[in-house]
Motif scaffolding. Structure first.
Motif, PDB file in Angstrom:
ATOM      1  N   HIS A   1       0.827  -1.211   0.000  1.00 44.56           N
ATOM      2  CA  HIS A   1       0.000   0.000   0.000  1.00 44.56           C
ATOM      3  C   HIS A   1       0.862   1.264   0.000  1.00 44.56           C
ATOM      4  CE1 HIS A   1      -4.237  -1.139   0.109  1.00 44.56           C
ATOM      5  NE2 HIS A   1      -3.784  -2.288   0.597  1.00 44.56           N
ATOM      6  N   GLN A   2       2.020   1.219   0.646  1.00 46.36           N
ATOM      7  CA  GLN A   2       2.926   2.364   0.605  1.00 46.36           C
ATOM      8  C   GLN A   2       3.443   2.593  -0.814  1.00 46.36           C
ATOM      9  OE1 GLN A   2       5.566   0.947   3.705  1.00 46.36           O
ATOM     10  NE2 GLN A   2       4.934   2.627   5.074  1.00 46.36           N
ATOM     11  N   LYS A   3       3.757   1.515  -1.506  1.00 44.21           N
ATOM     12  CA  LYS A   3       4.217   1.642  -2.891  1.00 44.21           C
ATOM     13  C   LYS A   3       3.109   2.192  -3.786  1.00 44.21           C
ATOM     14  CE  LYS A   3       7.766  -1.944  -2.765  1.00 44.21           C
ATOM     15  NZ  LYS A   3       8.186  -3.259  -3.264  1.00 44.21           N
ATOM     16  N   VAL A   4       1.885   1.700  -3.590  1.00 45.94           N
ATOM     17  CA  VAL A   4       0.750   2.183  -4.381  1.00 45.94           C
ATOM     18  C   VAL A   4       0.525   3.663  -4.105  1.00 45.94           C
ATOM     19  CG1 VAL A   4      -1.758   2.007  -4.686  1.00 45.94           C
ATOM     20  CG2 VAL A   4      -0.362  -0.075  -4.597  1.00 45.94           C
ATOM     21  N   LEU A   5       0.568   4.059  -2.841  1.00 44.66           N
ATOM     22  CA  LEU A   5       0.378   5.459  -2.474  1.00 44.66           C
ATOM     23  C   LEU A   5       1.452   6.343  -3.111  1.00 44.66           C
ATOM     24  CD1 LEU A   5      -1.043   7.684  -0.855  1.00 44.66           C
ATOM     25  CD2 LEU A   5       0.403   7.047   1.098  1.00 44.66           C
ATOM     26  N   CYS A   6       2.680   5.905  -3.025  1.00 44.88           N
ATOM     27  CA  CYS A   6       3.796   6.649  -3.621  1.00 44.88           C
ATOM     28  C   CYS A   6       3.591   6.793  -5.133  1.00 44.88           C
ATOM     29  CB  CYS A   6       5.100   5.933  -3.307  1.00 44.88           C
ATOM     30  SG  CYS A   6       6.565   6.845  -3.790  1.00 44.88           S
ATOM     31  N   TYR A   7       3.182   5.718  -5.766  1.00 43.94           N
ATOM     32  CA  TYR A   7       2.923   5.738  -7.207  1.00 43.94           C
ATOM     33  C   TYR A   7       1.799   6.726  -7.543  1.00 43.94           C
ATOM     34  CZ  TYR A   7       1.411   4.157 -11.815  1.00 43.94           C
ATOM     35  OH  TYR A   7       1.053   4.109 -13.125  1.00 43.94           O
ATOM     36  N   LYS A   8       0.715   6.693  -6.792  1.00 45.54           N
ATOM     37  CA  LYS A   8      -0.416   7.597  -7.039  1.00 45.54           C
ATOM     38  C   LYS A   8       0.008   9.048  -6.869  1.00 45.54           C
ATOM     39  CE  LYS A   8      -4.232   4.520  -5.764  1.00 45.54           C
ATOM     40  NZ  LYS A   8      -5.279   4.266  -4.748  1.00 45.54           N
TER      41      LYS A   8
ATOM     42  N   GLN B   1       1.430  14.467  -9.154  1.00 51.72           N
ATOM     43  CA  GLN B   1       2.274  15.559  -8.662  1.00 51.72           C
ATOM     44  C   GLN B   1       2.225  16.801  -9.548  1.00 51.72           C
ATOM     45  OE1 GLN B   1       6.194  13.935  -8.226  1.00 51.72           O
ATOM     46  NE2 GLN B   1       6.659  14.014 -10.399  1.00 51.72           N
ATOM     47  N   ASP B   2       1.984  16.642 -10.822  1.00 49.54           N
ATOM     48  CA  ASP B   2       1.989  17.791 -11.736  1.00 49.54           C
ATOM     49  C   ASP B   2       0.606  18.162 -12.261  1.00 49.54           C
ATOM     50  OD1 ASP B   2       4.756  18.019 -11.517  1.00 49.54           O
ATOM     51  OD2 ASP B   2       5.096  16.580 -13.159  1.00 49.54           O
ATOM     52  N   VAL B   3      -0.409  17.507 -11.725  1.00 49.97           N
ATOM     53  CA  VAL B   3      -1.779  17.819 -12.174  1.00 49.97           C
ATOM     54  C   VAL B   3      -2.655  18.086 -10.959  1.00 49.97           C
ATOM     55  CG1 VAL B   3      -1.623  16.454 -14.291  1.00 49.97           C
ATOM     56  CG2 VAL B   3      -2.478  15.383 -12.211  1.00 49.97           C
ATOM     57  N   GLU B   4      -3.732  18.767 -11.216  1.00 47.03           N
ATOM     58  CA  GLU B   4      -4.687  19.031 -10.136  1.00 47.03           C
ATOM     59  C   GLU B   4      -5.465  17.744  -9.855  1.00 47.03           C
ATOM     60  OE1 GLU B   4      -8.423  21.929  -9.260  1.00 47.03           O
ATOM     61  OE2 GLU B   4      -6.840  22.663 -10.564  1.00 47.03           O
TER      62      GLU B   4
ATOM     63  N   ASN C   1      -9.992  11.177  -7.251  1.00 47.76           N
ATOM     64  CA  ASN C   1      -8.608  10.719  -7.094  1.00 47.76           C
ATOM     65  C   ASN C   1      -8.063  11.053  -5.711  1.00 47.76           C
ATOM     66  OD1 ASN C   1      -8.267   9.425  -9.577  1.00 47.76           O
ATOM     67  ND2 ASN C   1      -7.921  11.383 -10.603  1.00 47.76           N
ATOM     68  N   LEU C   2      -8.511  12.169  -5.147  1.00 51.39           N
ATOM     69  CA  LEU C   2      -8.117  12.500  -3.782  1.00 51.39           C
ATOM     70  C   LEU C   2      -8.609  11.428  -2.819  1.00 51.39           C
ATOM     71  CD1 LEU C   2      -6.805  14.464  -1.814  1.00 51.39           C
ATOM     72  CD2 LEU C   2      -9.000  15.668  -1.677  1.00 51.39           C
ATOM     73  N   LEU C   3      -9.815  10.950  -3.038  1.00 48.62           N
ATOM     74  CA  LEU C   3     -10.354   9.868  -2.208  1.00 48.62           C
ATOM     75  C   LEU C   3      -9.517   8.596  -2.336  1.00 48.62           C
ATOM     76  CD1 LEU C   3     -14.226  10.216  -2.633  1.00 48.62           C
ATOM     77  CD2 LEU C   3     -12.877  10.576  -0.561  1.00 48.62           C
ATOM     78  N   ARG C   4      -9.042   8.322  -3.536  1.00 49.02           N
ATOM     79  CA  ARG C   4      -8.200   7.136  -3.741  1.00 49.02           C
ATOM     80  C   ARG C   4      -6.894   7.249  -2.958  1.00 49.02           C
ATOM     81  NH1 ARG C   4      -9.797   7.206  -9.840  1.00 49.02           N
ATOM     82  NH2 ARG C   4     -11.489   5.708  -9.823  1.00 49.02           N
ATOM     83  N   ILE C   5      -6.322   8.425  -2.966  1.00 49.56           N
ATOM     84  CA  ILE C   5      -5.083   8.642  -2.207  1.00 49.56           C
ATOM     85  C   ILE C   5      -5.364   8.547  -0.708  1.00 49.56           C
ATOM     86  CG2 ILE C   5      -3.381  10.416  -1.574  1.00 49.56           C
ATOM     87  CD1 ILE C   5      -3.367  11.230  -4.541  1.00 49.56           C
TER      88      ILE C   5
END
Length: 165
Positions: A113-120, A125-128, A133-137
């Motif tokens: 889950h840490q890897k998935v979070l980091c990937y997300k 990082q460069d888009v709003e 998607n905020l809920l997914r994070i």
């Protein structure tokens, strides 16, 4: 409670626990039920014959599954002075070993889950980030927090059990 009622309740519990161990611990059906039966028999031990009668299985099946459980260090046996029988019981370290396995499973899940979070986070990082998607994070962040608490609770339980010995 009547003795017959307790016997029937034990049979039902052995079956329910057996299905659980079969599913979660990938044990054979008979190994699962032997383990469940021993778990419900406390520390007085259970003879080979009692297992055979209670679980209605052949000598060879009981023997094979007892050997498997012993090789997995889930059960052990002892003898009584003047008695040639072996009495089987749950290995004294079984619960600690089981907790260690569960802790490692949760740690592995946390890493994923840490890897998935980091990937997300890298993706966004460069888009709003929109609300979906905020809920997914946030899901991953909350889940990692939950997993951390599970690991801590299991480690605390393990410590408490070790102190009881």
């Amino acid at each position: 409670m009547q003795k017959d009622d307790l016997i029937e309740e034990k049979k039902l519990l052995v079956e329910e626990m057996g299905v659980y161990f079969e599913t979660c611990d990938t044990l054979s059906p008979l190994s699962s039920r032997i383990f469940a039966y021993l778990a419900l028999s406390l520390d007085e031990g259970v003879s080979f014959e009692e297992l055979q009668e209670a679980l209605e299985a052949s000598k060879s099946s009981i023997s094979t599954n007892l050997q498997l459980l012993q090789s997995m260090r889930r059960i052990g046996y002892f003898t009584k002075p003047g008695d040639r029988k072996r009495y089987f019981k749950i290995d004294d370290e079984q619960i600690i070993n089981r907790l260690d396995d569960k802790i490692e499973t949760w740690k592995h899940e946390k890493k994923i889950h840490q890897k998935v979070l980091c990937y997300k986070k890298r993706i966004f990082q460069d888009v709003e980030i929109d609300s979906e998607n905020l809920l997914r994070i946030q899901y991953n962040e909350h889940y990692i927090t939950f997993v951390d608490s599970m690991i801590q609770n299991l480690e605390k339980l393990k410590e408490n059990l070790i102190q009881l010995k």
